[in-house]
Design a protein around this motif. Sequence first.
Motif, PDB file in Angstrom:
ATOM      1  N   LEU A  37       0.882  -1.304   0.028  1.00 37.56           N
ATOM      2  CA  LEU A  37       0.091  -0.042   0.030  1.00 37.56           C
ATOM      3  C   LEU A  37       0.878   1.093  -0.113  1.00 37.56           C
ATOM      4  CD1 LEU A  37      -2.444  -1.195   2.581  1.00 37.56           C
ATOM      5  CD2 LEU A  37      -3.168  -0.660   0.307  1.00 37.56           C
ATOM      6  N   ILE A  38       0.560   2.121  -0.907  1.00 40.60           N
ATOM      7  CA  ILE A  38       1.350   3.568  -0.890  1.00 40.60           C
ATOM      8  C   ILE A  38       1.487   4.007   0.834  1.00 40.60           C
ATOM      9  CG2 ILE A  38      -0.815   4.957  -0.814  1.00 40.60           C
ATOM     10  CD1 ILE A  38       0.773   6.667  -2.799  1.00 40.60           C
ATOM     11  N   ARG A  39       0.429   3.837   1.718  1.00 39.80           N
ATOM     12  CA  ARG A  39       0.608   4.498   3.176  1.00 39.80           C
ATOM     13  C   ARG A  39       1.784   3.659   3.716  1.00 39.80           C
ATOM     14  NH1 ARG A  39      -4.800   1.969   4.126  1.00 39.80           N
ATOM     15  NH2 ARG A  39      -4.319  -0.144   5.206  1.00 39.80           N
ATOM     16  N   ASP A  40       1.966   2.355   3.293  1.00 39.06           N
ATOM     17  CA  ASP A  40       3.134   1.384   4.081  1.00 39.06           C
ATOM     18  C   ASP A  40       4.483   1.719   3.210  1.00 39.06           C
ATOM     19  OD1 ASP A  40       1.167   0.666   5.519  1.00 39.06           O
ATOM     20  OD2 ASP A  40       0.595  -0.974   4.338  1.00 39.06           O
ATOM     21  N   LEU A  41       4.568   2.613   2.467  1.00 37.03           N
ATOM     22  CA  LEU A  41       6.069   2.820   1.973  1.00 37.03           C
ATOM     23  C   LEU A  41       6.887   3.607   3.013  1.00 37.03           C
ATOM     24  CD1 LEU A  41       5.251   4.129  -1.720  1.00 37.03           C
ATOM     25  CD2 LEU A  41       6.073   1.920  -1.187  1.00 37.03           C
ATOM     26  N   PRO A  42       7.873   3.033   3.359  1.00 37.44           N
ATOM     27  CA  PRO A  42       8.954   3.546   4.340  1.00 37.44           C
ATOM     28  C   PRO A  42       9.567   4.954   4.114  1.00 37.44           C
ATOM     29  CG  PRO A  42      10.025   1.654   3.277  1.00 37.44           C
ATOM     30  CD  PRO A  42       8.735   1.671   2.562  1.00 37.44           C
ATOM     31  N   CYS A  43       9.742   5.246   2.659  1.00 34.77           N
ATOM     32  CA  CYS A  43      10.355   6.449   2.789  1.00 34.77           C
ATOM     33  C   CYS A  43       9.640   7.605   3.077  1.00 34.77           C
ATOM     34  CB  CYS A  43      10.431   6.916   1.316  1.00 34.77           C
ATOM     35  SG  CYS A  43       8.987   6.965   0.421  1.00 34.77           S
ATOM     36  N   LYS A  44       9.945   8.955   3.303  1.00 34.96           N
ATOM     37  CA  LYS A  44       9.168   9.921   3.421  1.00 34.96           C
ATOM     38  C   LYS A  44       8.636  10.515   2.242  1.00 34.96           C
ATOM     39  CE  LYS A  44       8.914  14.634   5.578  1.00 34.96           C
ATOM     40  NZ  LYS A  44       9.818  15.742   6.187  1.00 34.96           N
ATOM     41  N   LEU A  45       7.105  10.180   2.047  1.00 32.32           N
ATOM     42  CA  LEU A  45       6.724  10.522   0.751  1.00 32.32           C
ATOM     43  C   LEU A  45       5.682  11.778   0.789  1.00 32.32           C
ATOM     44  CD1 LEU A  45       6.013   9.369  -2.201  1.00 32.32           C
ATOM     45  CD2 LEU A  45       4.029   8.182  -1.133  1.00 32.32           C
ATOM     46  N   ILE A  46       6.091  12.639   0.058  1.00 31.83           N
ATOM     47  CA  ILE A  46       5.192  13.983  -0.220  1.00 31.83           C
ATOM     48  C   ILE A  46       4.868  14.087  -1.710  1.00 31.83           C
ATOM     49  CG2 ILE A  46       5.408  16.483  -0.028  1.00 31.83           C
ATOM     50  CD1 ILE A  46       8.072  15.855   1.721  1.00 31.83           C
ATOM     51  N   LEU A  47       3.489  14.272  -1.686  1.00 32.79           N
ATOM     52  CA  LEU A  47       2.739  14.448  -2.807  1.00 32.79           C
ATOM     53  C   LEU A  47       2.616  15.812  -3.158  1.00 32.79           C
ATOM     54  CD1 LEU A  47       0.175  11.363  -2.474  1.00 32.79           C
ATOM     55  CD2 LEU A  47       2.839  11.445  -3.677  1.00 32.79           C
ATOM     56  N   HIS A  48       2.562  16.355  -4.525  1.00 36.51           N
ATOM     57  CA  HIS A  48       2.371  17.882  -4.807  1.00 36.51           C
ATOM     58  C   HIS A  48       1.392  17.649  -6.028  1.00 36.51           C
ATOM     59  CE1 HIS A  48       5.920  19.052  -2.597  1.00 36.51           C
ATOM     60  NE2 HIS A  48       6.500  17.840  -3.020  1.00 36.51           N
ATOM     61  N   GLU A  49       0.231  18.208  -5.871  1.00 40.81           N
ATOM     62  CA  GLU A  49      -0.740  18.330  -7.020  1.00 40.81           C
ATOM     63  C   GLU A  49      -0.585  19.794  -7.769  1.00 40.81           C
ATOM     64  OE1 GLU A  49      -4.762  17.887  -5.824  1.00 40.81           O
ATOM     65  OE2 GLU A  49      -4.547  15.755  -5.447  1.00 40.81           O
ATOM     66  N   ILE A  50      -0.153  19.372  -9.026  1.00 37.09           N
ATOM     67  CA  ILE A  50       0.119  20.919  -9.873  1.00 37.09           C
ATOM     68  C   ILE A  50      -0.927  20.822 -11.145  1.00 37.09           C
ATOM     69  CG2 ILE A  50       2.362  20.704  -9.132  1.00 37.09           C
ATOM     70  CD1 ILE A  50       3.060  19.344 -11.894  1.00 37.09           C
ATOM     71  N   GLY A  51      -0.725  22.054 -11.675  1.00 38.64           N
ATOM     72  CA  GLY A  51      -1.606  22.397 -12.906  1.00 38.64           C
ATOM     73  C   GLY A  51      -1.050  23.141 -13.767  1.00 38.64           C
ATOM     74  N   ASN A  52      -1.379  24.310 -14.126  1.00 36.89           N
ATOM     75  CA  ASN A  52      -0.841  25.304 -15.033  1.00 36.89           C
ATOM     76  C   ASN A  52       0.139  26.147 -13.932  1.00 36.89           C
ATOM     77  OD1 ASN A  52      -1.991  24.463 -17.172  1.00 36.89           O
ATOM     78  ND2 ASN A  52      -3.561  26.004 -17.120  1.00 36.89           N
ATOM     79  N   TYR A  53       1.270  25.672 -13.556  1.00 37.01           N
ATOM     80  CA  TYR A  53       2.055  26.325 -12.495  1.00 37.01           C
ATOM     81  C   TYR A  53       3.626  26.606 -12.785  1.00 37.01           C
ATOM     82  CZ  TYR A  53      -1.395  24.492  -9.040  1.00 37.01           C
ATOM     83  OH  TYR A  53      -2.526  24.569  -8.183  1.00 37.01           O
ATOM     84  N   THR A  54       4.362  27.230 -12.284  1.00 41.98           N
ATOM     85  CA  THR A  54       5.710  27.424 -12.425  1.00 41.98           C
ATOM     86  C   THR A  54       6.363  27.349 -10.900  1.00 41.98           C
ATOM     87  OG1 THR A  54       5.415  29.056 -14.104  1.00 41.98           O
ATOM     88  CG2 THR A  54       7.645  29.070 -12.855  1.00 41.98           C
ATOM     89  N   PHE A  55       7.218  26.234 -10.760  1.00 41.94           N
ATOM     90  CA  PHE A  55       7.558  26.140  -9.390  1.00 41.94           C
ATOM     91  C   PHE A  55       9.231  25.920  -9.220  1.00 41.94           C
ATOM     92  CE2 PHE A  55       6.006  22.391 -11.237  1.00 41.94           C
ATOM     93  CZ  PHE A  55       6.626  21.328 -10.992  1.00 41.94           C
ATOM     94  N   LYS A  56       9.997  25.807  -8.412  1.00 40.80           N
ATOM     95  CA  LYS A  56      11.236  25.404  -8.267  1.00 40.80           C
ATOM     96  C   LYS A  56      11.548  24.380  -7.309  1.00 40.80           C
ATOM     97  CE  LYS A  56      14.523  28.725  -8.208  1.00 40.80           C
ATOM     98  NZ  LYS A  56      14.775  29.015  -9.611  1.00 40.80           N
ATOM     99  N   ILE A  57      12.396  23.416  -8.019  1.00 38.33           N
ATOM    100  CA  ILE A  57      13.154  22.263  -7.200  1.00 38.33           C
ATOM    101  C   ILE A  57      14.562  22.410  -7.441  1.00 38.33           C
ATOM    102  CG2 ILE A  57      13.526  19.806  -7.444  1.00 38.33           C
ATOM    103  CD1 ILE A  57      10.879  19.441  -8.689  1.00 38.33           C
ATOM    104  N   GLY A  58      15.338  22.851  -6.482  1.00 41.79           N
ATOM    105  CA  GLY A  58      16.610  23.266  -6.425  1.00 41.79           C
ATOM    106  C   GLY A  58      16.906  24.342  -7.042  1.00 41.79           C
ATOM    107  N   HIS A  59      17.745  24.380  -7.994  1.00 37.96           N
ATOM    108  CA  HIS A  59      18.083  25.531  -8.896  1.00 37.96           C
ATOM    109  C   HIS A  59      17.347  25.430 -10.123  1.00 37.96           C
ATOM    110  CE1 HIS A  59      21.173  22.708 -10.568  1.00 37.96           C
ATOM    111  NE2 HIS A  59      20.725  23.307 -11.582  1.00 37.96           N
TER     112      HIS A  59
END
Length: 278
Positions: free
Chosen positions: A116-138
Motif C-alpha cells: 500500500l502507498i501508505r506503507d512505503l517506508p520513505c518520507k513520501l510527499i505528494l504535490h498536485e500541480i496544474g498550470n504552475y511554475t515552481f522551483k526544485i533546487g536550482h
Amino acid sequence: MKIKLWGVRGSITTTGTETACYGGNTTCVDVWEDGCQLVLDGGSGIHKLIISNPVTTKRIDILLTHLHLDHIQGLGFFTPLFDPSMEVHLWGPAGSTRTLHSRLSRYLSPPLFPVLIRDLPCKLILHEIGNYTFKIGHFTIQSNYIIHPGPTVGYRVSGKNSVFAFMPDHEPALGKVGIIRESKWISGIDIARDADLLLHDAQYTQGEYESKKGWGHSSIEDAALFASMAGVKHLLFAHHDPSRTDDQLNEIFAAFQKNTHYPFVCQLAREGMEITLK
C-alpha cells in the motif's frame, strides 16, 4: 544540464532482439545539473535509474506527466521508495474529482501491487500541480495541461543555461484541420517554445494517425511541425509504438527525413541515450 533516457516506449513494455536498439521500457527520463536531480515519469525504465549520488542524495523528485499505467508502472520498483532515509517528492497533475493520492493508491495497493502507498517506508510527499511554475533546487519548472486523455501536463525544465521540454504523450493536432496556425492556441506551445531540447510523442505515421485521432498521440510529421512552430533547437521523437521493431522505426524515420526538412536536429529517442545541454 545532462539528460538520460531510461525508457522511451509507449503503452506497454516490449522485449526481444527486434527492439534492442531503441529499447522496450516505458517512459522515464533523468535530468540533473550540479547535484540536483529530477526524474520525469515513472515508467518501467525507472527500475534501472541510478541516483546520481546515492551517498549524499536524500531527496529525489519524480514529476509525473499523467497517471496512465505505462507512466507509473515502475514506481513500485524504484528502490528509494523503500528507503526510510529518503525523502521522495511525487509531482502530478491535479484531477477534477479525485486527489493525486487517491488515484495513485489505485495502483499502489492490492491486488495490482502488494504494498500500500501508505506503507512505503520513505518520507513520501505528494504535490498536485496544474498550470504552475515552481522551483526544485536550482531548476525552474513550468507545468501546463496538454491534450491527452485524463489530466496530463507537459514540463519545461529550465536550468542555468538551457531548457528541456518534455511531452511524451501529446496530441497538438487534434481537430478538423490539424495543428492550428495561430501558435498561441496550440496545446503545449508555451512548454516547448525556444527549448534547447524537446522530447515529444511521435507514436504514429501520418497515415496511421488518420484513424487514431483523439487517442492522445501524435504523428512524427505533426511532432516535427509542432517543434518548428515552437522554435525548438533539437527534437527527440519518443513514445514508440509497442508493436514497432527497430527496423520499422528506422524505415519510418528514413521516410520522414527524405520528405521533410527542418533547420533543427531530429532524432529517434533511444533508451540509454545521454544528451548534455550547455
